[in-house]
Scaffold this motif. Structure first.
Motif, PDB file in Angstrom:
ATOM      1  N   ALA A  23      40.500 -28.547  45.427  1.00 29.35           N
ATOM      2  CA  ALA A  23      39.034 -28.610  45.490  1.00 29.35           C
ATOM      3  C   ALA A  23      38.481 -27.381  46.173  1.00 29.35           C
ATOM      4  N   THR A  24      38.641 -26.199  45.551  1.00 30.81           N
ATOM      5  CA  THR A  24      38.169 -24.968  46.142  1.00 30.81           C
ATOM      6  C   THR A  24      36.724 -24.718  45.754  1.00 30.81           C
ATOM      7  N   VAL A  25      36.066 -23.824  46.513  1.00 30.24           N
ATOM      8  CA  VAL A  25      34.678 -23.463  46.200  1.00 30.24           C
ATOM      9  C   VAL A  25      34.598 -22.820  44.830  1.00 30.24           C
ATOM     10  N   LYS A  26      35.597 -22.005  44.507  1.00 28.05           N
ATOM     11  CA  LYS A  26      35.604 -21.348  43.207  1.00 28.05           C
ATOM     12  C   LYS A  26      35.624 -22.360  42.079  1.00 28.05           C
ATOM     13  N   GLU A  27      36.441 -23.409  42.200  1.00 29.52           N
ATOM     14  CA  GLU A  27      36.526 -24.420  41.166  1.00 29.52           C
ATOM     15  C   GLU A  27      35.211 -25.170  41.034  1.00 29.52           C
ATOM     16  N   THR A  50      55.815 -37.692  30.715  1.00 30.55           N
ATOM     17  CA  THR A  50      55.089 -36.909  31.706  1.00 30.55           C
ATOM     18  C   THR A  50      55.215 -35.415  31.452  1.00 30.55           C
ATOM     19  N   VAL A  51      56.390 -34.963  31.004  1.00 34.73           N
ATOM     20  CA  VAL A  51      56.567 -33.547  30.699  1.00 34.73           C
ATOM     21  C   VAL A  51      55.665 -33.148  29.533  1.00 34.73           C
ATOM     22  N   TRP A  52      55.624 -33.977  28.510  1.00 33.09           N
ATOM     23  CA  TRP A  52      54.827 -33.643  27.338  1.00 33.09           C
ATOM     24  C   TRP A  52      53.340 -33.766  27.587  1.00 33.09           C
ATOM     25  N   LYS A  53      52.950 -34.486  28.623  1.00 38.91           N
ATOM     26  CA  LYS A  53      51.537 -34.541  28.993  1.00 38.91           C
ATOM     27  C   LYS A  53      51.006 -33.150  29.312  1.00 38.91           C
ATOM     28  N   ASN A  54      51.889 -32.244  29.725  1.00 32.50           N
ATOM     29  CA  ASN A  54      51.455 -30.888  30.046  1.00 32.50           C
ATOM     30  C   ASN A  54      50.836 -30.180  28.841  1.00 32.50           C
ATOM     31  N   LEU A  55      51.266 -30.575  27.642  1.00 39.00           N
ATOM     32  CA  LEU A  55      50.727 -29.910  26.455  1.00 39.00           C
ATOM     33  C   LEU A  55      49.223 -30.125  26.314  1.00 39.00           C
ATOM     34  N   SER A  56      48.718 -31.214  26.865  1.00 34.74           N
ATOM     35  CA  SER A  56      47.275 -31.439  26.789  1.00 34.74           C
ATOM     36  C   SER A  56      46.515 -30.370  27.561  1.00 34.74           C
ATOM     37  N   ASN A  57      47.158 -29.770  28.586  1.00 34.62           N
ATOM     38  CA  ASN A  57      46.517 -28.677  29.319  1.00 34.62           C
ATOM     39  C   ASN A  57      46.283 -27.475  28.414  1.00 34.62           C
ATOM     40  N   VAL A  58      47.259 -27.189  27.548  1.00 35.28           N
ATOM     41  CA  VAL A  58      47.130 -26.047  26.638  1.00 35.28           C
ATOM     42  C   VAL A  58      45.971 -26.275  25.674  1.00 35.28           C
ATOM     43  N   VAL A  59      45.919 -27.466  25.086  1.00 33.91           N
ATOM     44  CA  VAL A  59      44.853 -27.779  24.125  1.00 33.91           C
ATOM     45  C   VAL A  59      43.496 -27.792  24.816  1.00 33.91           C
ATOM     46  N   THR A  60      43.432 -28.349  26.041  1.00 35.12           N
ATOM     47  CA  THR A  60      42.167 -28.402  26.764  1.00 35.12           C
ATOM     48  C   THR A  60      41.678 -27.001  27.117  1.00 35.12           C
ATOM     49  N   ALA A  61      42.593 -26.135  27.545  1.00 37.78           N
ATOM     50  CA  ALA A  61      42.210 -24.759  27.873  1.00 37.78           C
ATOM     51  C   ALA A  61      41.655 -24.042  26.644  1.00 37.78           C
ATOM     52  N   MET A  62      42.286 -24.264  25.485  1.00 37.11           N
ATOM     53  CA  MET A  62      41.780 -23.644  24.258  1.00 37.11           C
ATOM     54  C   MET A  62      40.404 -24.203  23.911  1.00 37.11           C
ATOM     55  N   ILE A  83      40.765 -28.503  34.802  1.00 36.20           N
ATOM     56  CA  ILE A  83      41.312 -28.919  36.097  1.00 36.20           C
ATOM     57  C   ILE A  83      41.584 -30.425  36.094  1.00 36.20           C
ATOM     58  N   TYR A  84      40.712 -31.195  35.467  1.00 38.86           N
ATOM     59  CA  TYR A  84      40.934 -32.640  35.331  1.00 38.86           C
ATOM     60  C   TYR A  84      42.266 -32.910  34.628  1.00 38.86           C
ATOM     61  N   SER A  85      42.496 -32.216  33.519  1.00 41.52           N
ATOM     62  CA  SER A  85      43.724 -32.400  32.761  1.00 41.52           C
ATOM     63  C   SER A  85      44.934 -31.903  33.548  1.00 41.52           C
ATOM     64  N   LEU A  86      44.770 -30.790  34.263  1.00 44.71           N
ATOM     65  CA  LEU A  86      45.877 -30.223  35.038  1.00 44.71           C
ATOM     66  C   LEU A  86      46.296 -31.149  36.174  1.00 44.71           C
ATOM     67  N   VAL A  87      45.332 -31.661  36.924  1.00 45.84           N
ATOM     68  CA  VAL A  87      45.651 -32.562  38.034  1.00 45.84           C
ATOM     69  C   VAL A  87      46.369 -33.799  37.522  1.00 45.84           C
ATOM     70  N   VAL A 142      51.919 -25.756  39.629  1.00 44.24           N
ATOM     71  CA  VAL A 142      51.576 -25.229  40.958  1.00 44.24           C
ATOM     72  C   VAL A 142      51.070 -23.791  40.839  1.00 44.24           C
ATOM     73  N   LEU A 143      51.762 -22.983  40.029  1.00 47.35           N
ATOM     74  CA  LEU A 143      51.351 -21.595  39.825  1.00 47.35           C
ATOM     75  C   LEU A 143      49.982 -21.506  39.162  1.00 47.35           C
ATOM     76  N   PHE A 144      49.750 -22.407  38.199  1.00 48.23           N
ATOM     77  CA  PHE A 144      48.451 -22.450  37.522  1.00 48.23           C
ATOM     78  C   PHE A 144      47.338 -22.714  38.532  1.00 48.23           C
ATOM     79  N   THR A 145      47.551 -23.698  39.414  1.00 45.55           N
ATOM     80  CA  THR A 145      46.552 -24.031  40.420  1.00 45.55           C
ATOM     81  C   THR A 145      46.298 -22.843  41.356  1.00 45.55           C
TER      82      THR A 145
END
Length: 325
Positions: A2-6, A127-139, A277-281, A317-320
């Motif tokens: 929950a940073t100011v930038k976000e 749970t691992v494959w849930k990460n793919l939703s981050n890619v689609v959401t970012a696009m 960020i919602y999808s990433l968390v 973690v690196l993404f965050t």
């Protein structure tokens, strides 16, 4: 988280009339976005484990029926809150339903595909494959909301994609059916996060988060009943042995209660952050859930499977870290 930038980036998605500077609100002495994120993580993680337990441990073969029960229970809990004076619900109006119902269709698709994937895919790989939703959401953020990301961000998303591919290729229980449901779930999850963002802005003046929870679960019941009919779940439903198992009934009821919690917390959290960020968390939260799932359900694993989870966690973690800069 929950940073100011976000917070500034989250405001970029709002109409100019609502993206005004304001002091961050607090709950229990902590920033509201942090409390909302923690509540969302606890509810979503618990629900995955409970639903996997309900679908895998009792031989229950009607996932849509379980989803229908949980949505009905969540709607009933909101009505009980109204009876006790904790929330005031507005009558359903057609203009509100016409805006909100597409959200329900996506919501049912997201939860329904998750249930069918959990039937055939282990918690760890889900749970691992849930990460793919981050890619689609970012696009989606890039093409719909005209956001931009640096190459380190895309590099992190690439690591998430690699972890999903490595995990699937080493899954001893791989089935095309299970992973097809999981791929569909990734797209529904991203669509839900992206579309709900704009819909919440449209109905924000007319409803509260608790009212959104009620409408979301109540309006989800008709399309879920249609799914039950399409997949033939009405036939033989009353003969399911699990329905006569008190433990199964307790697990199902707990899932409905937590479904109420996840509906509220997800709406609350998404209203204070961006869809990415919602999808990433949510994806980061699935890492401890994967570990618990591997142990609790004695799922077969190997070093490559575990490596895919580590890669996913490291990428998250690196993404965050990159996003916070």
């Amino acid at each position: 988280m929950a940073t100011v930038k976000e917070a500034e980036e989250g405001q970029a998605l709002l109409p100019k009339s609502t993206a005004t500077a304001a002091a961050p609100s607090k709950h229990l002495g902590l920033p509201s976005v942090l409390v909302a994120g923690i509540a969302y993580c606890c509810a979503s993680g618990s629900m995955v484990l409970l639903n996997k337990h309900a679908l895998a441990s009792f031989g229950f073969s009607a996932p849509s029926a379980l989803l229908c029960f949980q949505c009905a229970l969540a709607a009933l809990l909101v009505k009980l809150c109204e009876v006790f004076g904790w929330v005031k619900l507005q009558p359903l109006k057609w203009d509100l339903v016409s805006v909100w119902f597409p959200v329900n269709l996506i919501f049912v698709g997201m939860i329904g595909t998750s249930f069918y994937a959990l039937k055939e895919v282990g918690v760890g790989m889900v749970t691992v494959w849930k990460n793919l939703s981050n890619v689609v959401t970012a696009m989606g953020d890039v093409f719909i909301y005209k956001r931009s990301y640096t190459w380190p961000v895309w590099g992190c998303l690439g690591l998430m994609l690699a972890s999903a591919v490595v995990g699937a290729s080493t899954d001893s229980r791989f089935t095309w059916s299970g992973y097809s449901w999981q791929i569909a779930n990734c797209f529904f999850t991203s669509a839900y996060a992206l579309y709900l963002r704009s819909v919440m802005d449209k109905v924000a003046e007319h409803t509260t988060n608790k009212q959104k929870v009620y409408y979301n679960n109540l309006l989800s019941i008709p399309p879920i009943l249609a799914m039950m009919w399409y997949f033939g779940e009405f036939e033989g439903l009353t003969q399911q042995a699990a329905l006569r198992n008190n433990t199964f009934l307790l697990v199902s009821a707990m899932g409905g209660i937590i479904g109420f919690g996840i509906s509220f917390s997800s709406l609350w959290f998404l209203s204070q952050t961006t869809a990415t960020i919602y999808s990433l968390v949510g994806a980061l939260n699935k890492i401890p859930v994967a570990i618990v799932g591997l142990v609790a359900f004695a799922e077969p694993t190997n070093p490559k499977n575990l490596a895919s989870i580590v890669i996913g966690l490291g990428a998250g973690v690196l993404f965050t870290r990159v996003k916070s800069k």
